[in-house]
Design an enzyme around this catalytic site. Sequence first.
Site, PDB file in Angstrom:
ATOM      1  N   ASP A 139       0.860  -1.180   0.000  1.00  0.00           N
ATOM      2  CA  ASP A 139       0.000   0.000   0.000  1.00  0.00           C
ATOM      3  C   ASP A 139       0.898   1.232   0.000  1.00  0.00           C
ATOM      4  O   ASP A 139       2.106   1.139   0.159  1.00  0.00           O
ATOM      5  CB  ASP A 139      -0.965  -0.007   1.186  1.00  0.00           C
ATOM      6  CG  ASP A 139      -0.257   0.008   2.531  1.00  0.00           C
ATOM      7  OD1 ASP A 139       0.940   0.336   2.577  1.00  0.00           O
ATOM      8  OD2 ASP A 139      -0.907  -0.308   3.545  1.00  0.00           O
ATOM      9  N   SER A 140       0.299   2.386  -0.197  1.00  0.00           N
ATOM     10  CA  SER A 140       1.110   3.595  -0.365  1.00  0.00           C
ATOM     11  C   SER A 140       1.514   4.232   0.959  1.00  0.00           C
ATOM     12  O   SER A 140       2.318   5.152   0.976  1.00  0.00           O
ATOM     13  CB  SER A 140       0.329   4.631  -1.175  1.00  0.00           C
ATOM     14  OG  SER A 140      -0.769   5.119  -0.418  1.00  0.00           O
ATOM     15  N   GLY A 141       0.932   3.760   2.060  1.00  0.00           N
ATOM     16  CA  GLY A 141       1.139   4.415   3.339  1.00  0.00           C
ATOM     17  C   GLY A 141       0.146   5.532   3.590  1.00  0.00           C
ATOM     18  O   GLY A 141       0.128   6.124   4.674  1.00  0.00           O
ATOM     19  N   GLY A 142      -0.693   5.833   2.590  1.00  0.00           N
ATOM     20  CA  GLY A 142      -1.645   6.924   2.724  1.00  0.00           C
ATOM     21  C   GLY A 142      -2.599   6.743   3.887  1.00  0.00           C
ATOM     22  O   GLY A 142      -2.825   7.673   4.664  1.00  0.00           O
ATOM     23  N   TYR A 143      -3.157   5.549   4.022  1.00  0.00           N
ATOM     24  CA  TYR A 143      -4.110   5.312   5.111  1.00  0.00           C
ATOM     25  C   TYR A 143      -3.455   5.534   6.466  1.00  0.00           C
ATOM     26  O   TYR A 143      -4.046   6.134   7.371  1.00  0.00           O
ATOM     27  CB  TYR A 143      -4.674   3.894   5.025  1.00  0.00           C
ATOM     28  CG  TYR A 143      -5.621   3.565   6.158  1.00  0.00           C
ATOM     29  CD1 TYR A 143      -6.945   3.985   6.121  1.00  0.00           C
ATOM     30  CD2 TYR A 143      -5.183   2.860   7.272  1.00  0.00           C
ATOM     31  CE1 TYR A 143      -7.817   3.706   7.158  1.00  0.00           C
ATOM     32  CE2 TYR A 143      -6.043   2.580   8.321  1.00  0.00           C
ATOM     33  CZ  TYR A 143      -7.359   3.003   8.258  1.00  0.00           C
ATOM     34  OH  TYR A 143      -8.206   2.727   9.301  1.00  0.00           O
ATOM     35  N   ASP A 155      -2.780   8.221  -2.320  1.00  0.00           N
ATOM     36  CA  ASP A 155      -4.107   8.824  -2.354  1.00  0.00           C
ATOM     37  C   ASP A 155      -4.452   9.384  -0.986  1.00  0.00           C
ATOM     38  O   ASP A 155      -3.775   9.114  -0.002  1.00  0.00           O
ATOM     39  CB  ASP A 155      -5.155   7.786  -2.771  1.00  0.00           C
ATOM     40  CG  ASP A 155      -5.291   6.670  -1.737  1.00  0.00           C
ATOM     41  OD1 ASP A 155      -4.273   6.312  -1.103  1.00  0.00           O
ATOM     42  OD2 ASP A 155      -6.402   6.144  -1.553  1.00  0.00           O
ATOM     43  N   GLN A 170     -11.616   6.863  -5.133  1.00  0.00           N
ATOM     44  CA  GLN A 170     -12.103   7.453  -3.893  1.00  0.00           C
ATOM     45  C   GLN A 170     -13.481   8.074  -4.138  1.00  0.00           C
ATOM     46  O   GLN A 170     -14.106   7.803  -5.148  1.00  0.00           O
ATOM     47  CB  GLN A 170     -11.106   8.477  -3.345  1.00  0.00           C
ATOM     48  CG  GLN A 170      -9.816   7.876  -2.787  1.00  0.00           C
ATOM     49  CD  GLN A 170     -10.019   7.097  -1.500  1.00  0.00           C
ATOM     50  OE1 GLN A 170     -11.073   7.170  -0.864  1.00  0.00           O
ATOM     51  NE2 GLN A 170      -9.014   6.330  -1.102  1.00  0.00           N
ATOM     52  N   GLY A 185     -11.072   3.783   0.441  1.00  0.00           N
ATOM     53  CA  GLY A 185     -11.982   4.625   1.192  1.00  0.00           C
ATOM     54  C   GLY A 185     -13.260   3.943   1.626  1.00  0.00           C
ATOM     55  O   GLY A 185     -14.228   4.599   2.001  1.00  0.00           O
ATOM     56  N   ASP A 195      -7.762  -7.646   1.046  1.00  0.00           N
ATOM     57  CA  ASP A 195      -6.813  -7.763   2.151  1.00  0.00           C
ATOM     58  C   ASP A 195      -7.473  -7.237   3.406  1.00  0.00           C
ATOM     59  O   ASP A 195      -8.392  -6.415   3.333  1.00  0.00           O
ATOM     60  CB  ASP A 195      -5.534  -6.962   1.879  1.00  0.00           C
ATOM     61  CG  ASP A 195      -5.733  -5.476   2.192  1.00  0.00           C
ATOM     62  OD1 ASP A 195      -5.248  -5.030   3.256  1.00  0.00           O
ATOM     63  OD2 ASP A 195      -6.390  -4.766   1.405  1.00  0.00           O
TER      64      ASP A 195
END
Length: 379
Positions: free
Chosen positions: A95-99, A149, A197, A224, A274
């Site tokens: 994942d991008s780490g955004g969450y 994102d 999103q 999201g 996931d």
Amino acid sequence: MSGLKFELKKKDPQSKARLGEITTGHGKIQTPIFMPVGTAGTVKSVHTREIKEDINAEIILGNTYHLYLRPKLEILEKAGGLHKFNGWDRPILTDSGGYQVFSLGDMRKITEEGVLFRSHIDGSKHLFTPENVMDTQRTIGADIIMAFDECTPYPCDYAYAKNSMERTHRWLQRCVDRFDSTDPKYGYHQSLFPIVQGSTFKDLRIKSAETIASFGREGNAIGGLSVGEPAEDMYEMTDLVTDILPEDKPRYLMGVGTPANILEGIALGVDMFDCVMPTRNARNGMLFTTQGVINIKNLKWADDFSPIDEELGGYVSTFYSKAYLRHLIHAKEILAAQIASIHNLTFYLWLVREARKHIEAGDFREWKDVMVKKLMTRL
């Protein structure tokens, strides 16, 4: 280097469920698939050998935020990437780490440039931008890389969701520009998946799905959701989006979810899932079984010497008894977390394999409806 390939093999006649096969530089993935979460380069409580041989996972996740902070990118690059570092030789998605950075609350600040945040480990300041998040995931060495994102919280008002979605689209263009101007570090192909999103607003979800699809990447994700909204809203948004995202590309519903969520998501045309639930709930004594959900801490299991789940198969689920696992949980033994985690992950992988069998047989919808009711049973 050959790119990611997706072969759509069969569609269910009574739903949007489908069978597929993803080919990556580290092997093939049969879809629909569940991906165990390995936040810090490890699926909690489980050896790499067990993930591969006992659970038979086909792909796992790594978390950009956590791996960036610890062990840091220099170590991962010296190791030759995450595959070499943890010994996993099958596909990895990051994942991008955004969450994670957006969930830091007062410890982060969102701007058009990116997200300035403080480490939860030592309070040090860091900046994630679309560009350096692409570089970070290149260094980690994932086969599938997620775009950076903004994960919209739930609930939020329309204006917030719209502004957030539009920023995600602008960031996506920057991600694509950086990704396409750089090369993989370790000699195999990497793919970039954009993320839809728009919160629970239909027009925003439609607009975002159309925008994401227009980039023509090798796969697409739906973000999201599973952030506190009612399940019915999650299903409605997913249904909308899968009608728009290309049929010939894999679709990934991020962070989902319960076994019932996964079966309903498959019915709506999702290929990849996931969630931390199998291992997190395992550590708290909640077991998912073929007959329903068990709270192994309950007294009723104290003298139940039957296997955890004989129908499921697998070593831990058929070798250890409910009574023994309950004893380990109450004694706070580390082995309890290991047994319960392996069992729950075995169940999740069993569930998607069974789904594939029923899609192949043409009776997925009937089986799904029966299975969802069974999975919501508390034993």
